[in-house]
Design a protein around this motif. Structure first.
Motif, PDB file in Angstrom:
ATOM      1  N   ASN A 167     -43.797 -30.503  62.111  1.00 19.60           N
ATOM      2  CA  ASN A 167     -44.379 -31.822  61.916  1.00 19.60           C
ATOM      3  C   ASN A 167     -43.296 -32.760  61.379  1.00 19.60           C
ATOM      4  N   GLN A 168     -43.021 -33.807  62.123  1.00 21.36           N
ATOM      5  CA  GLN A 168     -41.952 -34.735  61.763  1.00 21.36           C
ATOM      6  C   GLN A 168     -42.296 -35.609  60.562  1.00 21.36           C
ATOM      7  N   LEU A 169     -43.549 -35.646  60.168  1.00 18.01           N
ATOM      8  CA  LEU A 169     -43.947 -36.460  59.026  1.00 18.01           C
ATOM      9  C   LEU A 169     -43.672 -35.760  57.698  1.00 18.01           C
ATOM     10  N   ASP A 170     -43.574 -34.444  57.722  1.00 16.42           N
ATOM     11  CA  ASP A 170     -43.302 -33.693  56.499  1.00 16.42           C
ATOM     12  C   ASP A 170     -41.812 -33.737  56.195  1.00 16.42           C
ATOM     13  N   LYS A 171     -41.495 -34.144  54.973  1.00 14.04           N
ATOM     14  CA  LYS A 171     -40.106 -34.174  54.525  1.00 14.04           C
ATOM     15  C   LYS A 171     -40.016 -33.350  53.252  1.00 14.04           C
ATOM     16  N   TYR A 172     -38.901 -32.658  53.114  1.00 13.15           N
ATOM     17  CA  TYR A 172     -38.725 -31.738  52.004  1.00 13.15           C
ATOM     18  C   TYR A 172     -37.494 -32.122  51.202  1.00 13.15           C
ATOM     19  N   LEU A 173     -37.638 -32.120  49.890  1.00 17.12           N
ATOM     20  CA  LEU A 173     -36.533 -32.384  48.978  1.00 17.12           C
ATOM     21  C   LEU A 173     -36.280 -31.107  48.193  1.00 17.12           C
ATOM     22  N   ILE A 174     -35.054 -30.591  48.291  1.00 13.18           N
ATOM     23  CA  ILE A 174     -34.680 -29.390  47.561  1.00 13.18           C
ATOM     24  C   ILE A 174     -33.778 -29.820  46.412  1.00 13.18           C
ATOM     25  N   ILE A 175     -34.277 -29.653  45.207  1.00 16.72           N
ATOM     26  CA  ILE A 175     -33.527 -30.005  44.004  1.00 16.72           C
ATOM     27  C   ILE A 175     -32.890 -28.721  43.489  1.00 16.72           C
ATOM     28  N   THR A 176     -31.573 -28.716  43.391  1.00 22.11           N
ATOM     29  CA  THR A 176     -30.870 -27.493  43.023  1.00 22.11           C
ATOM     30  C   THR A 176     -29.481 -27.815  42.492  1.00 22.11           C
ATOM     31  N   ASN A 177     -28.862 -26.827  41.905  1.00 20.75           N
ATOM     32  CA  ASN A 177     -27.458 -26.925  41.558  1.00 20.75           C
ATOM     33  C   ASN A 177     -26.696 -26.424  42.783  1.00 20.75           C
TER      34      ASN A 177
ATOM     35  N   HIS B 298     -28.455 -32.617  44.222  1.00 16.52           N
ATOM     36  CA  HIS B 298     -27.735 -31.798  43.236  1.00 16.52           C
ATOM     37  C   HIS B 298     -28.147 -32.190  41.820  1.00 16.52           C
ATOM     38  N   ILE B 299     -28.342 -31.171  41.009  1.00 10.77           N
ATOM     39  CA  ILE B 299     -28.595 -31.389  39.588  1.00 10.77           C
ATOM     40  C   ILE B 299     -28.046 -30.200  38.821  1.00 10.77           C
ATOM     41  N   ASP B 300     -27.468 -30.478  37.687  1.00 10.69           N
ATOM     42  CA  ASP B 300     -26.980 -29.421  36.808  1.00 10.69           C
ATOM     43  C   ASP B 300     -28.074 -29.150  35.788  1.00 10.69           C
ATOM     44  N   PHE B 301     -28.729 -28.011  35.900  1.00 10.68           N
ATOM     45  CA  PHE B 301     -29.846 -27.688  35.022  1.00 10.68           C
ATOM     46  C   PHE B 301     -29.412 -27.505  33.572  1.00 10.68           C
TER      47      PHE B 301
ATOM     48  N   ASN C 274     -29.330 -34.638  30.917  1.00 13.12           N
ATOM     49  CA  ASN C 274     -29.086 -35.951  30.317  1.00 13.12           C
ATOM     50  C   ASN C 274     -29.055 -37.124  31.292  1.00 13.12           C
ATOM     51  N   ASN C 275     -30.207 -37.521  31.730  1.00 14.66           N
ATOM     52  CA  ASN C 275     -30.380 -38.698  32.589  1.00 14.66           C
ATOM     53  C   ASN C 275     -29.615 -38.618  33.911  1.00 14.66           C
ATOM     54  N   THR C 276     -29.345 -37.420  34.412  1.00 13.56           N
ATOM     55  CA  THR C 276     -28.650 -37.308  35.690  1.00 13.56           C
ATOM     56  C   THR C 276     -29.620 -37.213  36.855  1.00 13.56           C
ATOM     57  N   PHE C 277     -30.893 -37.039  36.575  1.00 16.64           N
ATOM     58  CA  PHE C 277     -31.846 -36.909  37.676  1.00 16.64           C
ATOM     59  C   PHE C 277     -32.652 -38.183  37.837  1.00 16.64           C
ATOM     60  N   TYR C 278     -32.151 -39.039  38.666  1.00 16.31           N
ATOM     61  CA  TYR C 278     -32.901 -40.221  39.069  1.00 16.31           C
ATOM     62  C   TYR C 278     -32.724 -40.365  40.556  1.00 16.31           C
ATOM     63  N   TYR C 279     -33.797 -40.438  41.234  1.00 19.51           N
ATOM     64  CA  TYR C 279     -33.774 -40.508  42.683  1.00 19.51           C
ATOM     65  C   TYR C 279     -34.432 -41.811  43.082  1.00 19.51           C
ATOM     66  N   ASN C 280     -33.723 -42.659  43.820  1.00 22.66           N
ATOM     67  CA  ASN C 280     -34.201 -44.005  44.103  1.00 22.66           C
ATOM     68  C   ASN C 280     -35.331 -44.070  45.119  1.00 22.66           C
TER      69      ASN C 280
ATOM     70  N   GLY D  85     -34.299 -27.215  31.091  1.00 29.43           N
ATOM     71  CA  GLY D  85     -34.030 -28.395  31.910  1.00 29.43           C
ATOM     72  C   GLY D  85     -35.064 -28.581  33.003  1.00 29.43           C
ATOM     73  N   ILE D  86     -35.624 -27.492  33.484  1.00 27.64           N
ATOM     74  CA  ILE D  86     -36.651 -27.563  34.526  1.00 27.64           C
ATOM     75  C   ILE D  86     -37.861 -28.350  34.048  1.00 27.64           C
ATOM     76  N   ILE D  87     -38.169 -28.246  32.770  1.00 27.62           N
ATOM     77  CA  ILE D  87     -39.325 -28.941  32.209  1.00 27.62           C
ATOM     78  C   ILE D  87     -39.080 -30.442  32.212  1.00 27.62           C
ATOM     79  N   GLU D  88     -37.850 -30.853  31.900  1.00 26.58           N
ATOM     80  CA  GLU D  88     -37.521 -32.280  31.948  1.00 26.58           C
ATOM     81  C   GLU D  88     -37.666 -32.825  33.360  1.00 26.58           C
ATOM     82  N   ILE D  89     -37.263 -32.046  34.342  1.00 24.06           N
ATOM     83  CA  ILE D  89     -37.378 -32.482  35.731  1.00 24.06           C
ATOM     84  C   ILE D  89     -38.841 -32.642  36.119  1.00 24.06           C
ATOM     85  N   ILE D  90     -39.655 -31.677  35.768  1.00 24.31           N
ATOM     86  CA  ILE D  90     -41.080 -31.750  36.124  1.00 24.31           C
ATOM     87  C   ILE D  90     -41.754 -32.896  35.389  1.00 24.31           C
ATOM     88  N   ASN D  91     -41.430 -33.093  34.125  1.00 19.76           N
ATOM     89  CA  ASN D  91     -41.979 -34.237  33.389  1.00 19.76           C
ATOM     90  C   ASN D  91     -41.582 -35.544  34.058  1.00 19.76           C
TER      91      ASN D  91
END
Length: 184
Positions: free
Chosen positions: A71-81, A103-106, A110-116, A135-141
């Motif tokens: 399905n071309q409407l489904d898009k996936y974002l993989i957040i990882t180091n 990319h994220i360093d778990f 410190n404010n490195t995960f912002y996705y526009n 760090g995973i908890i900060e990402i989920i929050n």
């Protein structure tokens, strides 16, 4: 509330994962082929109920062709180091072509995960080899509060995870799905 923890019980996945875990704990060189194979198998397992495939039939004058397309409407974002997990994620685009890596360093969030872009349109997979820090908890929050993400569209995938992190996630975000091989 209970946390949705799914453990991989397939013997091939467990064998490859335990080799990688053993090599990491004994500081031995890792074999990239094992990691690539493990990555493909893990992503197959977590995506087999999440992917939607459209069946298309093309009728020509004398033949009928059948095609199966994601399905071309489904898009996936993989957040990882990406630096630590590159070998495992190397072939993921073969089975998940509409995926984007962030990319994220778990260890140093410190404010490195912002996705526009608008995260609401993505199904999100957070992948970490060894889930051992908070760090995973900060990402989920951040995903839940800043972008108002439905956490049912978030999957956390790891080879091993810390029991204390699971307890915290169970209290704060019980709707998150976690896929792992071993709980420490």
């Amino acid at each position: 509330m209970r946390l949705n923890i799914h453990t991989f019980i397939h013997p091939t996945i467990q064998t490859l994962a335990y080799e990688i875990i053993y090599q990491k704990s004994h500081k031995q060189p890792q074999y990239t082929d094992n990691e690539k194979t493990l990555g493909m198998l893990i992503f197959y397992e977590i995506l087999r109920k999440w992917l939607t495939i459209d069946h298309i039939y093309i009728k020509k004058v004398d033949i009928l062709k059948e095609r199966h397309l994601l399905n071309q409407l489904d898009k996936y974002l993989i957040i990882t180091n990406i630096i630590e997990c590159y070998n495992i994620l190397a072939d993921v685009r073969r089975i998940l072509p509409e995926s984007y890596l962030k990319h994220i360093d778990f260890n140093n969030i410190n404010n490195t995960f912002y996705y526009n872009e608008e995260l609401q349109k993505y199904k999100i997979i957070i992948f970490e080899k060894f889930l051992k820090n908070y760090g995973i908890i900060e990402i989920i929050n951040y995903l839940q509060k800043s972008n108002q993400i439905n956490l049912n569209h978030v999957k956390i995938v790891c080879l091993t995870c810390n029991n204390n992190i699971l307890k915290y996630l169970a209290k704060k975000h019980p709707q998150v799905n976690i896929y792992t091989i071993k709980i420490n």
